[in-house]
Design an enzyme around this catalytic site. Structure first.
Site, PDB file in Angstrom:
ATOM      1  CG  ASP A 202      -2.322   0.577   0.812  1.00 13.63           C
ATOM      2  OD1 ASP A 202      -2.332   1.727   0.342  1.00 13.63           O
ATOM      3  OD2 ASP A 202      -3.342  -0.113   0.965  1.00 13.63           O
ATOM      4  CG  HIS A 272      -4.396   2.246  -2.127  1.00 10.77           C
ATOM      5  ND1 HIS A 272      -4.355   3.017  -0.994  1.00 10.77           N
ATOM      6  CD2 HIS A 272      -5.710   2.144  -2.458  1.00 10.77           C
ATOM      7  CE1 HIS A 272      -5.594   3.359  -0.640  1.00 10.77           C
ATOM      8  NE2 HIS A 272      -6.436   2.852  -1.523  1.00 10.77           N
ATOM      9  CD  GLU A 336     -10.025   4.043  -1.029  1.00  7.93           C
ATOM     10  OE1 GLU A 336     -10.932   4.414  -0.284  1.00  7.93           O
ATOM     11  OE2 GLU A 336      -8.902   3.700  -0.617  1.00  7.93           O
TER      12      GLU A 336
HETATM   13  C1  NAG Z   1     -10.866   2.078   2.229  1.00 11.79           C
HETATM   14  C2  NAG Z   1      -9.636   1.589   1.514  1.00 11.79           C
HETATM   15  C3  NAG Z   1      -8.559   1.077   2.422  1.00 11.79           C
HETATM   16  C4  NAG Z   1      -8.630   1.677   3.811  1.00 11.79           C
HETATM   17  C5  NAG Z   1     -10.003   1.345   4.376  1.00 11.79           C
HETATM   18  C6  NAG Z   1     -10.220   1.787   5.794  1.00 11.79           C
HETATM   19  C7  NAG Z   1     -10.750  -0.470   0.687  1.00 11.79           C
HETATM   20  C8  NAG Z   1     -10.899  -1.418  -0.446  1.00 11.79           C
HETATM   21  N1  NAG Z   1      -9.963   0.625   0.463  1.00 11.79           N
HETATM   22  O1  NAG Z   1     -10.939   3.454   2.094  1.00 11.79           O
HETATM   23  O2  NAG Z   1      -7.305   1.277   1.829  1.00 11.79           O
HETATM   24  O3  NAG Z   1      -7.631   1.191   4.627  1.00 11.79           O
HETATM   25  O4  NAG Z   1     -11.033   1.805   3.566  1.00 11.79           O
HETATM   26  O5  NAG Z   1     -11.438   1.333   6.325  1.00 11.79           O
HETATM   27  O6  NAG Z   1     -11.276  -0.703   1.739  1.00 11.79           O
END
Ligand code: NAG
Length: 778
Positions: A202, A272, A336
């Site tokens: 990440d 990421h 994202e």
């Molecule tokens: C989302 C992000 C993740 C983050 C998380 C926290 C996903 C697929 N992507 O924004 O990188 O750590 O929530 O709850 O969950």
């Protein structure tokens, strides 16, 4: 299913038991087959019980390594709980033995049967993995605190509902050593999970050794410091880093395999990726320089798909990944990924022209460029015999032909993918994000990302929604929960976030919906918790807290409070804010509240495991508990228990807008009419808004109060414009008090208008969300 009965034969076996009791105290404890996850069918019968004695043996078929390992697990588990470590031998059945066998004819390879009679316990599985689940059932049926265990005759037939029973761990935000990961795998195994989704890369760290790109770990696995709290702008001054060598990874994969858990690695791309960009800046659109990120969120710098070397990089990385991980599935992330760099990047724009990508169907050419990346990586992996999983963003643009979708932003992505004939794994935030808070009383909790996913919510999750046809439902491979670790650093904290919510998850994954019942689950849970204690796991204790169900009643015009605990422990309470003790009032039914009080309650247990003190400040106003109707509709996700929340005298104590205290409206005004039941004089109206501009939730722009005697013709009492002068993100509770000359009316109508988001905000020009917890008229 028959309930387990106390055995009439107990007295007769007493003498034998006393002579072979390991603890010497002779306490007889019957096994209880109603474990977590609950087996599909448990049929007990009369007859002599099986007695677990020191001479017990485990018998396995010859020449089957996996079965030998299964037997070793069972011996170890029995020793932990009972102090008896059975010997293992191959060959034919003997009296007093536990027999493990494969060969069960069953369409589900994970199905097993367990039979107990006075002479033996036999677990027969459709595979070695299935036998392992039988072993887990046997192990969990034994009380964790020792004694002499006897097993009532039973036939158990059991199989899981879903084939993907997963749990994710993010080791990128906070690195955890290999030993920690093995312990995490043990926790998964205890709950019959079979997929470990390992989030290895990440923005904040690259955690997997890649021989072709040594700087990924030399540079990408280290960050110079970490932001304190929720992006406070201050840093802890401590370097953070770490990665797994390929040898360690092989060892972990093997460790998981022995426990019938497939490790699914995730290389999150093309977003990421800052840790990789910090190591190889040429893979980004601007060329850098980049740094391993030290704050949390979503970042604009992502891989550049305009450059061919990006694909060379990804293919070489993934080639090493597939050599390490035998899993058919490789997770390629996809979540994202901002497109701002691609919009300006000459390489990306050239690629867009070359591929003739156009804005269409509500997606931009850059979304289609991400689809191109996904499809190209999918093709590469498919050719190597592997399949991809991606987060539901991979649906934006065009879904890669054979991709499995992991639906996280809700169920919609999963539903859409299943309708298109794609496989799906459900992991919606509202039920499956174990980084979210598990209680509303967040002041006493370790800092978390926000949200509210109590164990009950996890338990209530139905992964195969009714709008899907049977054929489409077959595409729902299963369910998993995710543990993102922005705010989670230690093993104790991981335990705390995972257990016991994983127990609820395990039943969602294993048990058919018609057999799932939360109340019954709660009666099974304390025994599993006993095992957590024995194994030294730091589970969350909220389940032993006093639960308060507080509902405004428009009939009694009061707040009806019901208190409960999962084990019916006696509850004592006070209403004056003093600390409740065993000499306070004992709760014996509902409490009706009409005035300002501070309710405090505690459950007192003989074993000393008293609950934490529940505290609720109730602030009644003239409008409290009066019939209220909403003329506009709340956002379905943030509606919670609905309009009554506006007059329940309960206030959100912080800006956690998902706590169930705030009711949310998506970009529309809130219009509520309160019927005071009789003409009532008021001089103020207080309205509270929760503001988290980072999540598109703003303060109101205008509040209007009107009065009426017939609920038809309203006259304006007061109108207040609100101007948000902030030019950066902010979050707070905004309290607005409208004061006016005394007015008397039976009906009051309150209109709260949303803000149009300002120019500095990414949502500029659109109407913001509005969150309100209370309308107090006085
Ligand atoms: C989302 C992000 C993740 C983050 C998380 C926290 C996903 C697929 N992507 O924004 O990188 O750590 O929530 O709850 O969950």
């Amino acid at each position: 299913m028959k309930k387990i009965k106390v055995l009439a034969a107990m007295g007769a076996v007493m003498a034998i038991l006393l002579s072979c009791s390991p603890s010497g105290n002779g306490e007889i404890v019957p096994a209880n087959y109603e474990v977590i996850p609950l087996p599909s069918e448990i049929v007990t019968s009369e007859g002599d019980p099986f007695i677990l004695s020191r001479s017990v043996k485990i018998i396995i078929p010859e020449g089957n390594e996996k079965m030998r390992r299964n037997a070793e697990f069972l011996a170890e588990f029995l020793e932990i709980s009972t102090g008896i470590k059975p010997g293992i031998s191959t060959g034919t059945q003997e009296n007093g033995a536990i027999v493990l066998a494969t060969g069960l004819q069953h369409p589900n390879a994970e199905a097993y049967e367990m039979r107990v009679d006075g002479k033996s316990i036999t677990i027969t599985g459709a595979s070695e993995a299935a036998v392992f689940y039988g072993i887990q059932t046997l192990r969990k049926s034994i009380p964790a605190d020792g004694g002499q265990v006897i097993f009532q005759p039973v036939t158990i037939k059991d199989e899981p509902r879903f084939s993907h029973r997963g749990m994710m761990l993010d080791v990128a935000r906070h690195f955890q050593p290999a030993e920690f990961v093995k312990r995490y795998i043990d926790i998964l195994a205890l709950h019959n999970l079979n997929r470990f989704h390992w989030h290895l890369t990440d923005d904040q760290g690259w955690r997997i050794e890649i021989k072709a790109y040594p700087k990924l770990t030399e540079v990408g696995s280290q960050r110079k410091h970490t932001v304190i709290g929720r992006n406070s702008g201050e840093f802890d001054g401590k370097p953070h880093g770490g990665f797994y060598t390929q040898d360690e990874i092989r060892e972990i994969v093997q460790y998981a395999r022995e426990r019938y858990i497939t490790v699914i690695p995730e290389i999150d791309l093309p977003g990421h990726m800052l840790s990789a960009l910090a190591a190889y800046p040429e893979l980004g659109c601007t060329g850098g320089p980049y740094e391993v990120e030290a704050t949390w969120g979503v970042f604009d710098d992502v891989l550049c798909p305009g450059k061919e070397e990006t694909f060379t990089f990804l293919e070489r990385v993934l080639s090493e990944v597939i050599d390490l991980f035998p899993s058919e599935y490789i997770h390629i992330g996809g979540d994202e990924c901002p497109k701002v760099r691609w919009e300006k990047c000459p390489h990306c724009q050239a690629r867009i022209r070359e591929l003739k990508l156009k804005d269409s169907n509500g997606h931009t050419a850059e979304h289609y460029l991400q689809s191109y990346v996904t499809a190209r990586i999918e093709k590469f992996l498919n050719e190597k015999g592997r399949r991809i999983i991606g987060w539901d963003e991979i649906l934006e643009g065009e879904l890669a032909p054979n991709a499995t979708v992991m639906s996280w932003r809700g169920m919609e992505g999963g539903i859409q993918a299943a309708q298109m004939g794609h496989d799906v794994i459900m992991t919606p935030t509202a039920y499956c994000y174990f980084d979210y808070y598990q209680t509303q009383y967040t002041d006493e909790e370790p800092l978390a990302i926000g949200g509210y996913v109590p164990i009950e919510k996890v338990y209530s999750f139905e992964p195969a929604p009714g709008i899907l046809t049977e054929e489409q439902k077959a595409h729902i491979l299963g369910v998993q929960a995710n543990l993102w670790t922005e705010y989670i650093e230690t093993a104790e904290h991981v335990d705390y976030m995972v257990m016991p919510r994983i127990a609820a998850l395990a039943e969602v994954q294993w048990v058919e919906p018609e057999k799932r019942e939360y109340e019954a689950f709660l009666t099974r849970l304390p025994r599993l918790v006993g095992l957590y204690d024995k194994l030294g796991y730091n589970y969350a204790k909220h389940i032993f807290d006093v639960q308060a169900n507080m509902t405004p009643s428009f009939e009694t015009n009061s707040l009806e409070v019901e208190l409960s605990t999962i084990d019916q422990a006696p509850i004592y309470y006070t209403l004056d804010g003093s600390a409740p003790t065993a000499s306070s009032t004992r709760y014996d039914g509902r409490i009706s509240i009409r005035e300002n009080v501070e309710l405090r309650a505690v459950a007192i247990r003989e074993n000393g495991h008293n609950s934490r003190i529940l505290s609720e400040q109730i602030k009644a106003s003239k409008s409290s508990y009066k019939p209220v109707s909403l003329l506009t509709t709340a956002d379905p996700t943030y509606r919670f228990t609905g309009e009554g929340m506006l007059v329940d005298g309960l206030y959100g104590s912080n800006t956690n807008y998902k706590s169930g205290k705030w009711i949310g409206f998506g970009g529309k005004e809130v219009v509520a009419v309160i019927d005071m039941l009789e003409p009532t004089e008021i001089t103020t109206a207080e309205i509270r808004n929760c503001v988290v501009t980072g999540d598109w939730i703003f303060d109101a722009s205008e509040i209007i109060l009107e009065a009426s005697s017939d609920n038809e013709r309203f006259t304006e009492v007061k109108r207040q414009q609100l101007v948000d002068t902030n030019s950066t993100h902010w979050s707070d509770i905004a309290v607005h008090t409208l004061s006016f000359d005394p007015v008397t009316a039976r009906y009051y109508r309150v209109t709260v208008k949303p803000t149009v988001m300002p120019a500095w905000h990414p949502g500029k020009g659109r109407k913001a969300y509005l969150f309100i917890d209370e309308i107090a008229l006085n």
